[in-house]
Structure formats: C-alpha cells, structure tokens
Design a protein around this motif. Structure first.
Motif, PDB file in Angstrom:
ATOM      1  N   SER A   1      27.581  38.858  -9.521  1.00 28.04           N
ATOM      2  CA  SER A   1      26.336  39.331 -10.134  1.00 28.04           C
ATOM      3  C   SER A   1      26.523  40.669 -10.840  1.00 28.04           C
ATOM      4  O   SER A   1      25.584  41.199 -11.428  1.00 28.04           O
ATOM      5  CB  SER A   1      25.245  39.458  -9.069  1.00 28.04           C
ATOM      6  OG  SER A   1      25.685  40.287  -8.003  1.00 28.04           O
TER       7      SER A   1
ATOM      8  N   ASP B   1      23.759  43.067 -12.215  1.00 32.68           N
ATOM      9  CA  ASP B   1      23.190  44.002 -11.231  1.00 32.68           C
ATOM     10  C   ASP B   1      23.791  45.412 -11.328  1.00 32.68           C
ATOM     11  O   ASP B   1      23.403  46.305 -10.580  1.00 32.68           O
ATOM     12  CB  ASP B   1      23.203  43.442  -9.799  1.00 32.68           C
ATOM     13  CG  ASP B   1      24.586  43.295  -9.188  1.00 32.68           C
ATOM     14  OD1 ASP B   1      25.560  43.843  -9.742  1.00 32.68           O
ATOM     15  OD2 ASP B   1      24.683  42.615  -8.140  1.00 32.68           O
TER      16      ASP B   1
ATOM     17  N   ASP C   1      29.565  42.332  -6.855  1.00 31.92           N
ATOM     18  CA  ASP C   1      28.285  42.941  -7.232  1.00 31.92           C
ATOM     19  C   ASP C   1      28.358  44.467  -7.242  1.00 31.92           C
ATOM     20  O   ASP C   1      29.401  45.055  -6.960  1.00 31.92           O
ATOM     21  CB  ASP C   1      27.154  42.443  -6.309  1.00 31.92           C
ATOM     22  CG  ASP C   1      27.429  42.704  -4.832  1.00 31.92           C
ATOM     23  OD1 ASP C   1      28.197  43.646  -4.509  1.00 31.92           O
ATOM     24  OD2 ASP C   1      26.882  41.972  -3.990  1.00 31.92           O
TER      25      ASP C   1
ATOM     26  N   HIS D   1      27.056  46.595  -5.274  1.00 30.61           N
ATOM     27  CA  HIS D   1      27.231  47.228  -3.958  1.00 30.61           C
ATOM     28  C   HIS D   1      28.710  47.369  -3.603  1.00 30.61           C
ATOM     29  O   HIS D   1      29.164  48.419  -3.179  1.00 30.61           O
ATOM     30  CB  HIS D   1      26.493  46.421  -2.882  1.00 30.61           C
ATOM     31  CG  HIS D   1      25.217  45.831  -3.382  1.00 30.61           C
ATOM     32  ND1 HIS D   1      24.161  46.614  -3.768  1.00 30.61           N
ATOM     33  CD2 HIS D   1      24.841  44.538  -3.627  1.00 30.61           C
ATOM     34  CE1 HIS D   1      23.182  45.832  -4.210  1.00 30.61           C
ATOM     35  NE2 HIS D   1      23.572  44.571  -4.137  1.00 30.61           N
TER      36      HIS D   1
ATOM     37  N   ARG E   1      24.586  44.100   2.976  1.00 31.96           N
ATOM     38  CA  ARG E   1      24.194  44.013   1.575  1.00 31.96           C
ATOM     39  C   ARG E   1      22.797  43.406   1.431  1.00 31.96           C
ATOM     40  O   ARG E   1      22.158  43.555   0.398  1.00 31.96           O
ATOM     41  CB  ARG E   1      25.205  43.169   0.786  1.00 31.96           C
ATOM     42  CG  ARG E   1      26.393  43.987   0.298  1.00 31.96           C
ATOM     43  CD  ARG E   1      27.218  43.187  -0.680  1.00 31.96           C
ATOM     44  NE  ARG E   1      27.787  42.005  -0.038  1.00 31.96           N
ATOM     45  CZ  ARG E   1      28.306  40.984  -0.714  1.00 31.96           C
ATOM     46  NH1 ARG E   1      28.282  40.973  -2.034  1.00 31.96           N
ATOM     47  NH2 ARG E   1      28.823  39.953  -0.069  1.00 31.96           N
ATOM     48  N   ASN E   2      22.351  42.724   2.505  1.00 30.78           N
ATOM     49  CA  ASN E   2      21.023  42.103   2.397  1.00 30.78           C
ATOM     50  C   ASN E   2      19.896  43.133   2.356  1.00 30.78           C
ATOM     51  O   ASN E   2      18.988  43.041   1.538  1.00 30.78           O
ATOM     52  CB  ASN E   2      20.808  41.124   3.550  1.00 30.78           C
ATOM     53  CG  ASN E   2      21.802  39.976   3.494  1.00 30.78           C
ATOM     54  OD1 ASN E   2      22.472  39.784   2.468  1.00 30.78           O
ATOM     55  ND2 ASN E   2      21.915  39.226   4.577  1.00 30.78           N
TER      56      ASN E   2
ATOM     57  N   VAL F   1      20.518  45.317  -0.992  1.00 36.58           N
ATOM     58  CA  VAL F   1      20.052  44.795  -2.281  1.00 36.58           C
ATOM     59  C   VAL F   1      18.525  44.780  -2.344  1.00 36.58           C
ATOM     60  O   VAL F   1      17.918  45.067  -3.390  1.00 36.58           O
ATOM     61  CB  VAL F   1      20.644  43.393  -2.597  1.00 36.58           C
ATOM     62  CG1 VAL F   1      20.016  42.292  -1.754  1.00 36.58           C
ATOM     63  CG2 VAL F   1      20.473  43.074  -4.082  1.00 36.58           C
TER      64      VAL F   1
ATOM     65  N   TYR G   1      18.054  35.791   4.369  1.00 37.80           N
ATOM     66  CA  TYR G   1      18.646  35.836   3.026  1.00 37.80           C
ATOM     67  C   TYR G   1      19.376  34.542   2.690  1.00 37.80           C
ATOM     68  O   TYR G   1      20.070  33.974   3.525  1.00 37.80           O
ATOM     69  CB  TYR G   1      19.628  37.019   2.928  1.00 37.80           C
ATOM     70  CG  TYR G   1      20.311  37.125   1.570  1.00 37.80           C
ATOM     71  CD1 TYR G   1      19.698  37.787   0.517  1.00 37.80           C
ATOM     72  CD2 TYR G   1      21.560  36.539   1.344  1.00 37.80           C
ATOM     73  CE1 TYR G   1      20.309  37.870  -0.731  1.00 37.80           C
ATOM     74  CE2 TYR G   1      22.178  36.618   0.106  1.00 37.80           C
ATOM     75  CZ  TYR G   1      21.542  37.292  -0.929  1.00 37.80           C
ATOM     76  OH  TYR G   1      22.148  37.366  -2.165  1.00 37.80           O
TER      77      TYR G   1
ATOM     78  N   LYS H   1      21.692  33.027  -0.869  1.00 35.70           N
ATOM     79  CA  LYS H   1      22.265  33.541  -2.116  1.00 35.70           C
ATOM     80  C   LYS H   1      21.404  33.193  -3.318  1.00 35.70           C
ATOM     81  O   LYS H   1      21.492  33.831  -4.370  1.00 35.70           O
ATOM     82  CB  LYS H   1      23.696  33.012  -2.302  1.00 35.70           C
ATOM     83  CG  LYS H   1      24.535  33.780  -3.331  1.00 35.70           C
ATOM     84  CD  LYS H   1      24.690  35.266  -2.961  1.00 35.70           C
ATOM     85  CE  LYS H   1      25.664  36.009  -3.847  1.00 35.70           C
ATOM     86  NZ  LYS H   1      27.018  36.121  -3.283  1.00 35.70           N
TER      87      LYS H   1
ATOM     88  N   MET I   1      18.670  34.064  -3.805  1.00 32.17           N
ATOM     89  CA  MET I   1      17.866  35.242  -4.136  1.00 32.17           C
ATOM     90  C   MET I   1      18.547  36.161  -5.138  1.00 32.17           C
ATOM     91  O   MET I   1      17.899  37.008  -5.746  1.00 32.17           O
ATOM     92  CB  MET I   1      17.502  35.991  -2.849  1.00 32.17           C
ATOM     93  CG  MET I   1      16.491  35.189  -2.019  1.00 32.17           C
ATOM     94  SD  MET I   1      16.356  35.740  -0.320  1.00 32.17           S
ATOM     95  CE  MET I   1      15.498  37.274  -0.572  1.00 32.17           C
ATOM     96  N   GLN I   2      19.839  35.972  -5.324  1.00 30.13           N
ATOM     97  CA  GLN I   2      20.539  36.749  -6.340  1.00 30.13           C
ATOM     98  C   GLN I   2      20.003  36.427  -7.743  1.00 30.13           C
ATOM     99  O   GLN I   2      20.166  37.214  -8.677  1.00 30.13           O
ATOM    100  CB  GLN I   2      22.043  36.446  -6.266  1.00 30.13           C
ATOM    101  CG  GLN I   2      22.890  37.201  -7.268  1.00 30.13           C
ATOM    102  CD  GLN I   2      24.369  37.091  -6.941  1.00 30.13           C
ATOM    103  OE1 GLN I   2      24.854  37.747  -6.026  1.00 30.13           O
ATOM    104  NE2 GLN I   2      25.081  36.238  -7.659  1.00 30.13           N
TER     105      GLN I   2
ATOM    106  N   LYS J   1      17.175  38.841 -10.103  1.00 25.74           N
ATOM    107  CA  LYS J   1      17.295  40.047 -10.935  1.00 25.74           C
ATOM    108  C   LYS J   1      17.185  39.806 -12.433  1.00 25.74           C
ATOM    109  O   LYS J   1      16.433  40.501 -13.127  1.00 25.74           O
ATOM    110  CB  LYS J   1      18.607  40.766 -10.606  1.00 25.74           C
ATOM    111  CG  LYS J   1      18.591  41.415  -9.244  1.00 25.74           C
ATOM    112  CD  LYS J   1      19.962  41.865  -8.827  1.00 25.74           C
ATOM    113  CE  LYS J   1      20.215  41.680  -7.354  1.00 25.74           C
ATOM    114  NZ  LYS J   1      19.963  40.317  -6.813  1.00 25.74           N
TER     115      LYS J   1
HETATM  116  N1  ARG Z   1      24.646  40.299  -4.980  1.00 27.46           N
HETATM  117  C1  ARG Z   1      23.812  39.907  -3.902  1.00 27.46           C
HETATM  118  C2  ARG Z   1      22.379  39.658  -4.393  1.00 27.46           C
HETATM  119  O1  ARG Z   1      22.084  40.082  -5.454  1.00 27.46           O
HETATM  120  C3  ARG Z   1      23.769  40.983  -2.871  1.00 27.46           C
HETATM  121  C4  ARG Z   1      23.480  40.481  -1.499  1.00 27.46           C
HETATM  122  C5  ARG Z   1      24.613  39.678  -0.989  1.00 27.46           C
HETATM  123  N2  ARG Z   1      24.428  39.313   0.359  1.00 27.46           N
HETATM  124  C6  ARG Z   1      25.108  38.332   0.896  1.00 27.46           C
HETATM  125  N3  ARG Z   1      24.872  38.039   2.129  1.00 27.46           N
HETATM  126  N4  ARG Z   1      26.023  37.673   0.235  1.00 27.46           N
HETATM  127  O2  ARG Z   1      21.567  39.034  -3.740  1.00 27.46           O
END
Ligand code: ARG
Length: 459
Positions: A24, A28, A84, A86, A110-111, A114, A318, A320, A322-323, A326
């Motif tokens: 991403s 992002d 990403d 992060h 990262r959850n 982000v 979470y 994915k 949801m990525q 953005k």
């Molecule tokens: N790039 C991911 C996003 O935008 C960040 C979160 C990733 N978390 C994970 N468990 N892979 O959602």
C-alpha cells in the motif's frame, strides 16, 4: 532473509504478484506525517510509563524527526518490499538510530497504528472541508447582500413558478452548505477518539497510558473497545457521506450556473478566470469549472459506496480488506476540496445580470398566483374558484401572446366582472416578492433578516 519484516516465520519471500496486490506504500505514503506523529506520541508514552528507557525514547524522537524531514524533502526512498508507510518509516528509523528502533513497536500493532494515522488524516480533511465551506458561505452572503431585492424567476420543474429574489436564491445555498458544515463538525466530534493502544485487537499486557497518547494527538479520549478501535472505519464513511451530500449540493449549484450562464438565460456572467474557450468556435465561453464541479459528485459518491461495500460483512477485527479504505478517501477528499475551492472562486467572480434577471422574472405568467390570491383577498372568492378564474386569464393572455399585466381591464372583466384596476398592483414582480413576508419567504426584508442571522452565526 526471506522477508525483512517477518523473516523469522517465513522461508520464502513473496511472489511479485503478491507484493503488487499487498503493498500500500504507493498511496499510504500520504500518511507519513500522521504515522510519525503517532510514533512520537507512542514513544514518549512508552518512556513515561517506564516501558522503555528515556534514552531510547530520545533516540526515537530524534530519529523520527530525521525520517520526517527526509520524507518532506523528497529524500526518502520508499520500498514496496516494506509494504506500507508504517514499515517503511520503522525500517528507516532502524537505519538512522539502530537498536532503539526495534523497541518502538512495543505494545502496538499496525492495526491500531493505521487506524490512528488514518483518523488523523481524515480529521485534517474535515477541518479543511469546514474551512472551505465557511469561505464559500461567506462568498454567497456577499452575493446575497448585493442583490437582496433583485427579482428573478423562481422555478419548479424548471418552469417559471413565482418571482423570487436573487438574494433568496443565494441564501438557499447558504442553508444547504450550512447543513454540510454541521455534518462535517458533527463527524469530527464523533470521530475524535484515539485507537492507539488497542494493539492488534485485544489491547496489550504492557502498562501503557492511552490517555496520554490520546491527548498528545489531539483526541478527546481513547477509544473504549480495542476490537472496535481497530475495526472501525465509520469515521471515513461519515466523511464520505458528508462529502457526498456536499458534492451533491455543489453539483446542483453548478448545474444552475451552467444554465444561467447560457445565451438563452444570461442570468450571470462567469469570469474568464473560471471559464474556457473553444479551439474552433471563437464566440465560446464555456463554464467548464461548473461542469467539472457538477461531475465530482460521481467519484465522491462512488468512493462512499465503494468503502461501504468493502466494510459490509467484514468480521471483527482487522481484515486486509480495510487497506482499500485509503485510496477512496484520498480521492474523494482531494476532489471535494478542489470542487469547494472552484465553486468559491466562481461565486466570488460571477456577476449577476440584474436587468436580465428582472426581465425574466415577469415572463411565463409568474404572478398568476398573486392574481389568484388577490381574488381571494379582495373579492372573497374561494381559492379553488380563484385558481380557475386566473387559469382562464392566463389562457387568454397566452392566446394573445402577452403577459398578464398587459391584459386590459375590460378583458379581465370579461372573465370575472368584479375585477377592478387595483388588481394591477399585484401583477408586478416587485410587489409580488415584497408580499412574500412569511418567515423564510422571498421578500427582501426576510432575505436581509436571514443574511443578518448567518453573519451572526459566522462571527
Ligand atoms: N497497510 C495496512 C492497511 O492499510 C496496515 C495494517 C496492516 N495490518 C495487518 N495486520 N496486516 O490496512
């Protein structure tokens, strides 16, 4: 190693296609400043709670500032392999400060990271939308005040209905954009809870201080449920919802500007600054800005629908999927701000054509309702009968190819004998609008009262 991020568990690196669908960073990277702000707040909190040492926190702080300036100055090399923003920031921090960087992700995932970054970004957009709306409302108030008593036709079905004032028409949009302003402020207030510290989904065993990070990042409080905190994208959807309605309002106004600036209407002259010419037709001055504003609602509402579809049916917490939030929000935000700014410029520059507005105001038997009301008020006729009598007079005028005030008294009396010359008073457009004194009506006095009310609201 097979993978710079989780090589411990993995023997092989990702397929190129896997990297392409998964990464991403291409979009992002726009969250860089928010990501670093979140990390700085997190690092300071880890030190304050004794989870890491002060010297580690200081190294992180310095390092994060270095990374931020590298990104801001375009000296940062983004890596797709690092997925990403992060991981890109953290990996670079490692290069800059070494070992302490490895402690930054303590008690964090990262959850929640982000969710926090994205919320900070959307919050800025809500603030930008608020500023854009306030400016547009002020521009409309200037137009409304200048032409508070200028008459123009009011339409239903885009057919002449009754005369209204230019100021009243401008103030209708002030009300619409005022509600948009309310939606934006409302969304901002509701979204201002901090996800940071929810960690992956369950919270953390480290003695973190979520109040501290929430406060440092300008949130009102930490989000109260860790599962919800990392799963929630309501804030993005509320932004898109408010943006969609606002874009819809913008498109209606844009459509009116397109119609009004045509040679057949000539209600407004648009400025050269917000128009374009034709490469073949020398006479052309096209309202391209208005047309593009009119079109923007398509992509903004598309983003709203797209994210709703992404989120529907997702199990907690979470995923994915949801990525995919953005790009929709970025595109909608960019285009909303552009549309607001373009409309603001068009409204400030446009010159309403008073004479053309007034000439059009009387066309199409626009005071027929005033005539019917006169028959009720002066002759005591039931409204339904007055409607019928007026309809006959309109038909007569139409046959003769004239407007209602051009019918002679004899002609009027041939339809109803009791009509006298005082009827002509109500057939004029200025009398017509002046008589609409009901609260919120089009009478200049009412319009000026609404302008004054809005000025007070904006103070
Ligand atoms: N790039 C991911 C996003 O935008 C960040 C979160 C990733 N978390 C994970 N468990 N892979 O959602």
């Amino acid at each position: 190693t097979s993978n710079q991020m989780w090589g411990g568990r993995f023997a092989a690196g990702p397929d190129a296609i896997m990297e392409a669908i998964n990464a991403s960073i291409g979009f992002d990277k726009r969250l860089a400043a928010q990501d670093i702000a979140g990390s700085r707040a997190h690092a300071a909190m880890l030190a304050a709670t004794g989870i890491i040492s002060d010297s580690d926190a200081e190294a992180m702080r310095e390092g994060l500032l270095t990374v931020l300036s590298e990104i801001e100055e375009g000296r940062f090399e983004f890596s797709t392999a690092l997925e990403d923003i992060h991981m890109n920031v953290e990996a670079r921090l490692k290069e800059v400060v070494g070992e302490p960087a490895g402690r930054l992700h303590t008690g964090r995932s990262r959850n929640d990271q982000v969710a926090t970054d994205f919320k900070l970004w959307v919050r800025d957009q809500l603030d930008a939308a608020e500023a854009g709306l306030l400016s547009l409302i002020r521009a409309l108030l200037v137009q409304a005040e200048a032409g508070a008593d200028w008459v123009m036709p009011g339409f239903t079905h885009l057919q002449t209905a009754q005369p209204v004032t230019w100021g009243h028409h401008m103030m209708a949009y002030v009300e619409m954009f005022g509600r948009d302003l309310g939606r934006v402020r409302d969304a901002r207030e509701r979204m201002n809870e901090c996800p940071l510290g929810a960690a992956a989904l369950a919270g953390t065993s480290f003695p973190i201080d979520r109040e501290m990070t929430a406060k440092a990042l300008g949130f009102d409080r930490p989000a109260a449920n860790s599962l919800d905190a990392v799963s929630d994208r309501d804030f993005a959807l509320e932004f898109l919802g408010a943006a969609s309605i606002c874009a819809m309002h913008l498109s209606r106004f844009a459509e009116e500007l397109v119609i009004w600036s045509s040679a057949q209407f000539r209600f407004v002259a648009l400025s050269d600054r917000f128009s374009t010419g034709s490469s073949i037709m020398p006479q052309k001055k096209n309202p391209d800005a208005a047309e593009l504003i009119r079109a923007k609602v398509g992509r903004i509402f598309g983003a709203n629908v797209a994210l709703m579809m992404v989120m529907k049916g997702l199990p907690l917490a979470y995923s994915k999927d949801m990525q995919e939030d953005k790009e929709q929000v970025f595109d909608a935000a960019d285009n909303l701000m552009l549309a607001l700014a373009a409309m603001d410029g068009m409204v400030r520059d446009m010159v309403p054509q008073r004479a053309a507005l007034e000439a059009a105001a009387g066309a199409g038997f626009s005071t027929a309702t005033d005539l019917a009301d006169w028959l009720v008020r002066v002759l005591g006729m039931p409204f339904r009968e007055a409607h019928h009598v007026t309809g006959s007079l309109v038909a007569m005028a139409e046959r003769k190819g004239c407007d209602l005030p051009e019918l002679s008294l004899e002609e009027m009396q041939s339809v109803h004998g009791e009509i006298d010359a005082s009827v002509y008073d109500v057939l004029g457009v200025h009398n017509s609008v002046a008589s609409r004194m009901s609260y919120g009506g089009t009478a200049p006095e009412q319009v000026r009262a609404q302008i004054a009310r809005w000025k007070e609201i904006l103070e």
